[in-house]
Write a protein that holds these residues in place. Structure first.
Motif, PDB file in Angstrom:
ATOM      1  N   ALA A   1      14.321 -16.873  17.450  1.00 50.07           N
ATOM      2  CA  ALA A   1      14.464 -18.333  17.393  1.00 50.07           C
ATOM      3  C   ALA A   1      15.576 -18.817  18.309  1.00 50.07           C
ATOM      4  CB  ALA A   1      14.731 -18.779  15.960  1.00 50.07           C
TER       5      ALA A   1
ATOM      6  N   LEU B   1      11.994 -20.737  20.680  1.00 48.62           N
ATOM      7  CA  LEU B   1      11.668 -22.107  20.290  1.00 48.62           C
ATOM      8  C   LEU B   1      10.771 -22.773  21.333  1.00 48.62           C
ATOM      9  CD1 LEU B   1      15.171 -23.200  18.931  1.00 48.62           C
ATOM     10  CD2 LEU B   1      13.176 -22.467  17.601  1.00 48.62           C
TER      11      LEU B   1
ATOM     12  N   VAL C   1       8.173 -18.417  13.136  1.00 51.05           N
ATOM     13  CA  VAL C   1       9.269 -17.986  13.997  1.00 51.05           C
ATOM     14  C   VAL C   1      10.219 -17.133  13.173  1.00 51.05           C
ATOM     15  CG1 VAL C   1      11.174 -18.719  15.462  1.00 51.05           C
ATOM     16  CG2 VAL C   1       9.052 -20.044  15.420  1.00 51.05           C
TER      17      VAL C   1
ATOM     18  N   ASP D   1      13.729 -14.715  12.781  1.00 55.17           N
ATOM     19  CA  ASP D   1      15.086 -14.531  13.289  1.00 55.17           C
ATOM     20  C   ASP D   1      15.963 -14.037  12.145  1.00 55.17           C
ATOM     21  OD1 ASP D   1      16.381 -15.638  16.119  1.00 55.17           O
ATOM     22  OD2 ASP D   1      17.882 -15.421  14.537  1.00 55.17           O
TER      23      ASP D   1
ATOM     24  N   ARG E   1      19.367 -20.976  13.362  1.00 56.32           N
ATOM     25  CA  ARG E   1      18.245 -20.945  14.303  1.00 56.32           C
ATOM     26  C   ARG E   1      16.914 -21.138  13.572  1.00 56.32           C
ATOM     27  NH1 ARG E   1      19.303 -16.605  19.184  1.00 56.32           N
ATOM     28  NH2 ARG E   1      21.197 -17.603  19.992  1.00 56.32           N
ATOM     29  N   LEU E   2      16.790 -20.554  12.395  1.00 54.32           N
ATOM     30  CA  LEU E   2      15.566 -20.747  11.615  1.00 54.32           C
ATOM     31  C   LEU E   2      15.430 -22.204  11.184  1.00 54.32           C
ATOM     32  CD1 LEU E   2      15.584 -17.475   9.479  1.00 54.32           C
ATOM     33  CD2 LEU E   2      14.054 -18.030  11.383  1.00 54.32           C
TER      34      LEU E   2
ATOM     35  N   ALA F   1      13.983 -24.097  14.017  1.00 56.95           N
ATOM     36  CA  ALA F   1      12.534 -23.883  14.114  1.00 56.95           C
ATOM     37  C   ALA F   1      11.783 -24.739  13.091  1.00 56.95           C
ATOM     38  CB  ALA F   1      12.210 -22.409  13.926  1.00 56.95           C
TER      39      ALA F   1
ATOM     40  N   ALA G   1       9.430 -20.514   8.948  1.00 52.74           N
ATOM     41  CA  ALA G   1      10.551 -19.635   9.271  1.00 52.74           C
ATOM     42  C   ALA G   1      10.417 -18.309   8.531  1.00 52.74           C
ATOM     43  CB  ALA G   1      11.868 -20.300   8.911  1.00 52.74           C
TER      44      ALA G   1
END
Length: 404
Positions: free
Chosen positions: A204, A209, A225, A227, A232-233, A236, A243
């Protein structure tokens, strides 16, 4: 002649903003420049005043000391700028044009360029096929995290924006055309993403992304996605992705909870060689983890796009084999499932014009999806440090304070 300040790799863990030579239409000696390229004349080139230049995860691999990049290398391969000078052989690009620069440096003349394989041009890098600005083993072309940059073969390489004012209004989005948006799109295309697809994206970071954004643009029904980092999740999730936190264990279990089955139509590796393990191994580096996972979760007969970077030289690897790019991948699994794999640099020119139109006509919001964050050139060391610690941002450097 104006000065030229640039982001310089000083050694593992360190970058600094320093003054370098103003670019000329000749490739001069310097850190990382192949001797065969020294003195190369560039009458087909253009000099750009850099409007936007991004920090990339690929840059971070060098800054972490995970490549053989020499200290003193001027960094940066994601460049958007205004043409301020052209060589005598430039016919169509004009002074004043606002342009995007594909990170691949390509001649437009060799057999690979003519076939659209601009990521493996045969004429710009004496070390190997393919080249890029400010990158290790890529011929020594000076990086673009700077105030000014040289672009060779300008008529071929530069993508001119049709309306300068409209382009500046969307410059954060258009700055993504140099690399991560086409790279993510290439990952999705080569993974076979289409209408109704179920898609697994490993990573991610900005490229992951961008791949997820591209999957939606191509008509995917579900984009997952994966990670290790919560921030970062969350990024997303902000534009509709599911996620998957791989620190919690095997992603197959979470895929099954989302889809009702543990497999997807298409998978994309946007992580590369600094991958970590899953579950209890999440804090340990396991460079083959993502490659093996995407083979495992992709349906038989499917395809895997691999825009994540893998290298032939990794001095920081945990074992001797990985130091030369040799990984313990389950190729037999991929073979048994008849999977297709696509690796290597994205041929940016295959996609950048179409993605430019998608941006200009409001069909995508790539800057929002990757959380594009503008900082000054002087703030580049901070941007590198925050990105290295997992900040869910895509940092855009603004060398001249032109981005509003």
């Amino acid at each position: 002649m104006p000065g030229n300040r640039a982001v310089i790799y000083k050694g593992p863990g360190s970058v600094a903003v320093e003054t370098i030579d103003y670019p000329t239409l000749e490739l001069k000696d310097g850190p990382g420049v192949n001797p065969a390229n020294v003195g190369r004349q560039i009458p087909h080139g253009a000099i750009l005043k850099v409007v936007a230049t991004n920090i990339c995860g690929s840059d971070q691999h060098m800054v972490r000391g995970r490549t053989t990049a020499p200290p003193g290398l001027a960094l940066g391969h994601e460049i958007t700028g205004e043409v301020v000078e052209t060589g005598r052989d430039v016919e169509f690009i004009k002074v004043g044009d606002l342009v995007s620069v594909p990170f691949n440096i390509a001649c437009g003349r060799c057999v690979n360029c003519k076939a659209g394989k601009t990521g493996v041009c045969l004429n710009v890098n004496p070390d190997r096929p393919g080249s890029a600005y400010g990158y290790v083993d890529m011929g020594g072309w000076v990086g673009g995290q700077a105030e000014y940059a040289l672009v060779p073969y300008a008529d071929w390489n530069l993508l001119k924006f049709p309306d300068k004012d409209k382009a500046m209004a969307k410059i954060r989005d258009l700055a993504m055309l140099a690399d991560i948006f086409p790279t993510g799109y290439h990952g999705a295309v080569t993974a076979g993403v289409g209408t109704g697809s179920t898609v697994y994206v490993a990573g991610a970071g900005p490229v992951g992304l961008a791949a997820a954004t591209s999957a939606f643009l191509l008509g995917a029904a579900v984009v997952m996605v994966a990670d290790l980092q919560k921030e970062r999740l969350d990024q997303a999730r902000s534009f509709g992705c599911e996620a998957i936190d791989v620190s919690q264990g095997d992603p197959k279990d979470q895929i099954e909870q989302i889809l009702g089955e543990p497999e997807v139509d298409c998978a994309i590796d946007a992580v590369g060689f600094e991958a970590h393990g899953h579950g209890s191994d999440a804090q340990a580096e396991r460079p083959a983890t993502v490659l093996n996972t995407v083979m495992d979760v992709t349906k038989a007969g499917g395809a895997v796009g691999i825009p994540g970077l893998y290298v032939t030289g990794d001095p920081g690897a945990g074992d001797e084999a990985a130091k030369t790019g040799s990984l313990s991948i389950r190729l037999g699994l991929g073979w048994a499932k008849s999977l297709s794999f696509t690796t290597g640099q994205c041929p940016v020119m295959r996609y950048n014009r179409q993605l430019m139109n998608a941006i200009l006509h409001d069909r995508t919001q790539i800057a929002k999806n990757v959380n594009a964050t503008v900082i000054s050139l002087d703030d580049a060391p901070r941007g590198y440090a925050e990105f290295d610690h997992g900040a869910a941002r895509k940092y855009i450097l603004d060398p001249h304070g032109l981005i509003k």
